[in-house]
Design an enzyme around this catalytic site. Structure first.
Site, PDB file in Angstrom:
ATOM      1  N   CYS A  91       0.829  -1.196   0.000  1.00  0.00           N
ATOM      2  CA  CYS A  91       0.000   0.000   0.000  1.00  0.00           C
ATOM      3  C   CYS A  91       0.870   1.255   0.000  1.00  0.00           C
ATOM      4  CB  CYS A  91      -0.889  -0.033   1.247  1.00  0.00           C
ATOM      5  SG  CYS A  91      -1.630   1.526   1.698  1.00  0.00           S
ATOM      6  N   GLU A  92       0.569   2.182  -0.888  1.00  0.00           N
ATOM      7  CA  GLU A  92       1.377   3.395  -0.980  1.00  0.00           C
ATOM      8  C   GLU A  92       1.106   4.376   0.164  1.00  0.00           C
ATOM      9  OE1 GLU A  92      -1.096   6.298  -3.998  1.00  0.00           O
ATOM     10  OE2 GLU A  92       0.204   4.802  -4.902  1.00  0.00           O
ATOM     11  N   HIS A  93       0.085   4.114   0.953  1.00  0.00           N
ATOM     12  CA  HIS A  93      -0.243   5.011   2.066  1.00  0.00           C
ATOM     13  C   HIS A  93       0.460   4.631   3.367  1.00  0.00           C
ATOM     14  CE1 HIS A  93      -4.141   5.615  -0.380  1.00  0.00           C
ATOM     15  NE2 HIS A  93      -3.266   6.537  -0.696  1.00  0.00           N
ATOM     16  N   HIS A  94       0.607   3.317   3.631  1.00  0.00           N
ATOM     17  CA  HIS A  94       1.225   2.868   4.873  1.00  0.00           C
ATOM     18  C   HIS A  94       2.390   1.898   4.647  1.00  0.00           C
ATOM     19  CE1 HIS A  94      -2.989   3.950   5.982  1.00  0.00           C
ATOM     20  NE2 HIS A  94      -2.374   4.521   7.000  1.00  0.00           N
ATOM     21  N   GLN A 132      -5.178  -0.546  -4.870  1.00  0.00           N
ATOM     22  CA  GLN A 132      -5.737  -1.655  -5.648  1.00  0.00           C
ATOM     23  C   GLN A 132      -6.487  -1.174  -6.871  1.00  0.00           C
ATOM     24  OE1 GLN A 132      -7.591  -4.749  -3.312  1.00  0.00           O
ATOM     25  NE2 GLN A 132      -8.979  -5.295  -4.967  1.00  0.00           N
ATOM     26  N   HIS A 160      -5.964  -6.108   2.686  1.00  0.00           N
ATOM     27  CA  HIS A 160      -5.029  -5.017   2.921  1.00  0.00           C
ATOM     28  C   HIS A 160      -4.593  -5.013   4.382  1.00  0.00           C
ATOM     29  CE1 HIS A 160      -5.875  -2.648  -0.912  1.00  0.00           C
ATOM     30  NE2 HIS A 160      -6.666  -3.709  -0.973  1.00  0.00           N
ATOM     31  N   CYS A 162      -2.977  -2.831   5.913  1.00  0.00           N
ATOM     32  CA  CYS A 162      -3.142  -1.527   6.545  1.00  0.00           C
ATOM     33  C   CYS A 162      -4.503  -1.430   7.235  1.00  0.00           C
ATOM     34  CB  CYS A 162      -2.985  -0.398   5.522  1.00  0.00           C
ATOM     35  SG  CYS A 162      -4.170  -0.435   4.162  1.00  0.00           S
TER      36      CYS A 162
END
Length: 202
Positions: A91-94, A132, A160, A162
């Site tokens: 995940c590019e956020h976490h 995704q 996910h 995250c």
């Protein structure tokens, strides 16, 4: 090369191995542990090596995997499906893992591609920082752009970390995304055939 491939920019200066390992040491300290203790002495180098594997997709052009096709198909014009392509992304956020399966189908237009190449396309996009929804679109779009089939269908089903290992902490919850192009978007019977093959229809 199409911008959608998101390869490493030529203008981006990559950090050195030493800089990467120092960054990992900083994170270990920030977590509250001692990077000098016996169990963590080799961790910065191991993590750096692992990240090269996790994100090798930035060094690959998925279009290349689809360039070699076969035209001697004896007029075959039915749906081709590769289901349950397992992948691990992040995940590019976490930077947490995304673990799931991709189902890829296309309706050939006088030529087909080796089935392993479809799995390589999935892996190439998975081995990057992702969301995704974007990954689903990237896989479908590159197949459509290079093979120029009558239609493309991609469904991704993934958990996910995250969401399951932090935050709301709901393990077992999976996200479904789909991208239908050409005949799969316009023709309900073709779309139903694909969904039936991958086991998504009742």
């Amino acid at each position: 090369m199409d911008q959608d491939t998101n390869l490493i920019s030529k203008d981006l200066t990559l950090p050195s191995q030493d800089e990467v390992e120092k960054a990992i040491i900083t994170l270990i300290k920030w977590s509250g542990d001692d990077p000098k203790r016996e169990g963590l002495k080799g961790t910065p180098a191991r993590v750096a090596k692992a990240w090269k594997e996790y994100f090798k997709g930035y060094l690959e052009d998925p279009e290349v995997f689809l360039k070699r096709t076969f035209e001697e198909i004896e007029g075959y014009d039915e749906v081709i499906v590769l289901k349950d392509i397992k992948f691990v992304s992040h995940c590019e956020h976490h930077l947490a893992p995304i673990i799931g399966s991709a189902h890829v189908g296309y309706l050939p237009n006088q030529r087909v591609v080796g089935i392993s190449k479809l799995a390589r396309v999935v892996d190439s996009f998975a081995k990057r920082l992702q969301i995704q929804e974007k990954m689903t679109a990237q896989i479908a779009d590159v197949i459509d752009r290079v093979l120029k089939p009558k239609g493309v269908a991609v469904i991704i089903n993934a958990e996910h970390q995250c969401m399951s290992a932090r935050g709301i902490q709901k393990p077992g919850v999976k996200m479904l995304t789909s991208r239908m192009l050409g005949e799969f978007r316009e023709n309900a019977s073709t779309r139903r055939e694909f969904l039936s093959i991958i086991g998504f229809s009742k």
